[in-house]
Scaffold this active site. Structure first.
Site, PDB file in Angstrom:
ATOM      1  N   CYS A  80      49.554  67.646  40.971  1.00  0.00           N
ATOM      2  CA  CYS A  80      50.197  69.019  41.302  1.00  0.00           C
ATOM      3  C   CYS A  80      49.280  69.976  40.487  1.00  0.00           C
ATOM      4  CB  CYS A  80      51.885  67.921  41.063  1.00  0.00           C
ATOM      5  SG  CYS A  80      51.879  66.778  39.430  1.00  0.00           S
TER       6      CYS A  80
ATOM      7  N   HIS B   9      56.877  72.285  38.210  1.00  0.00           N
ATOM      8  CA  HIS B   9      55.763  73.002  37.719  1.00  0.00           C
ATOM      9  C   HIS B   9      55.853  74.275  37.067  1.00  0.00           C
ATOM     10  CE1 HIS B   9      54.715  68.819  37.138  1.00  0.00           C
ATOM     11  NE2 HIS B   9      53.907  68.773  37.710  1.00  0.00           N
TER      12      HIS B   9
HETATM   13  C1  2RA Z   1      52.824  64.796  36.303  1.00  0.00           C
HETATM   14  N1  2RA Z   1      51.076  65.008  37.564  1.00  0.00           N
HETATM   15  O1  2RA Z   1      53.673  65.635  36.097  1.00  0.00           O
HETATM   16  C2  2RA Z   1      51.634  63.932  37.176  1.00  0.00           C
HETATM   17  C3  2RA Z   1      51.586  63.563  38.004  1.00  0.00           C
HETATM   18  N2  2RA Z   1      52.592  63.707  38.642  1.00  0.00           N
HETATM   19  O2  2RA Z   1      52.690  63.733  35.374  1.00  0.00           O
END
Ligand code: 2RA
Length: 339
Positions: free
Chosen positions: A131, A243
């Site tokens: 991601c 994120h």
């Molecule tokens: C996380 N990118 O954010 C890793 C797995 N999804 O934990």
């Protein structure tokens, strides 16, 4: 004639988002099958506004006749069942880390390297990138095409949903325990994420980087350009979904903030929100459920030649996983599979 689609890991954060996204985008499926582990068998998961699917046992499922599999059950499970599905004739879009660096498996972000899709014919598997990599390369691609990026320094601020439902439950219960000052509950904290940040995602490697940081480096090279140098610091933050990334790039060609802003405004999959004022920038709470990679705080970095810094936020369950996988499936049916 529609396609027979299976979603593996249907009860997890990403699996549920895959079902939502397939329905939202009216993917041409005649039948959608929800698969998960034995202890989830019989549970129900939503598919669109008014449909509910019964969950079937992955281990007992026969993939013969399935056209496309969207898979996000964890690397160990994928290692067994994605090749089994491909052997039965399905094309598998796998969201786990297991196949990403396999030279016979394309690693695809449709806005960045759609030409890599053809590689699915080797193993019948297409890998969905991590991601934190997906949102970054969507932002880097238009800038790389125009200014040739040579080095990327990125710090991530990753939501707990990246660690699954367990990660979200942990943040909620820790926050509540602190608010009510429950000493018994607080004593159970293995690592406190509530009101804290943790510079550790996935395992530590011998060189001091974590596997999450390594993924951002090697996956960017495979998807975008092997010559790009990437150094990452990946941090878990007390946010449920979304994120965020502070990205700094050094280019071969001179670059200005205004040129970058104009190019990004026209880039596929990108939305620029960049006013140098209160609320003139994106934050994770703004993006949950949205498709774009959002970009703010675009500014030149005067400390290096041809430097630029910017802020990048996206829904890690959507574009960071489920949407990217469904977009790959859409490309498959548009360009590669018979009507
Ligand atoms: C996380 N990118 O954010 C890793 C797995 N999804 O934990």
């Amino acid at each position: 004639m529609g396609y027979k689609v299976a979603v593996v890991g249907a009860t997890g954060n990403v699996g549920r988002e895959m079902l939502t996204t397939l329905a939202d985008r009216k993917f041409p499926a005649d039948e959608v099958i929800a698969l998960a582990s034995e202890n989830s068998t019989g549970k129900e998961v939503s598919y669109g506004e008014d449909e509910v699917l019964k969950v079937h046992d992955l281990a007992k499922f026969d993939f013969n006749g399935v056209d496309i599999v969207l898979s996000s059950p964890g690397a160990k499970v994928s290692a067994v069942h994605s090749p089994r599905a491909a052997a039965a004739g399905a094309i598998v879009i796998d969201n786990t880390s297991h196949f990403r660096m396999d030279p016979d498996v394309p690693l695809v972000v449709p806005e960045v390297n759609p030409e890599a899709m053809i590689g699915y014919r080797k193993k019948g598997i297409i890998a969905n990138p991590n991601c934190s990599t997906i949102q970054m390369v969507v932002a880097l691609k238009p800038l790389h095409d125009r200014f040739t990026i040579r080095r990327v320094v990125v710090s991530t601020y990753q939501s707990v949903s990246g660690a699954g439902k367990e990660g979200m439950d942990e943040l909620f219960s820790q926050t509540r325990a602190i608010f009510v000052n429950d000493p018994v509950q607080k004593s159970t904290f293995t690592k406190q994420i509530a009101f804290n940040v943790i510079p550790h995602i996935d395992q530590f490697m011998d060189d001091g980087y974590t596997k999450e940081e390594w993924k951002m480096n090697v996956e960017t090279k495979k998807i975008l350009d092997p010559r790009i140098k990437v150094t990452a610091t990946c941090v878990r933050v007390p946010v449920f979904i979304g994120h965020s990334e502070a990205i700094n790039i050094e280019c071969e060609e001179p670059i200005t903030a205004e040129e970058a802003r104009q190019i990004l405004r026209k880039a596929p999959g990108v939305q620029v929100i960049d006013q140098r004022d209160n609320e003139g920038y994106i934050t994770p709470v703004d993006v949950a459920g949205d498709d774009p990679v959002f970009i703010s705080r675009i500014r030149e970095d005067y400390t290096v030649d041809n430097g630029l810094s910017f802020w990048c936020v996206s829904d890690n369950l959507r574009k960071g996983a489920a949407l990217n996988a469904v977009q790959i499936a859409e490309l498959l049916v548009k360009d590669y599979l018979p009507e």
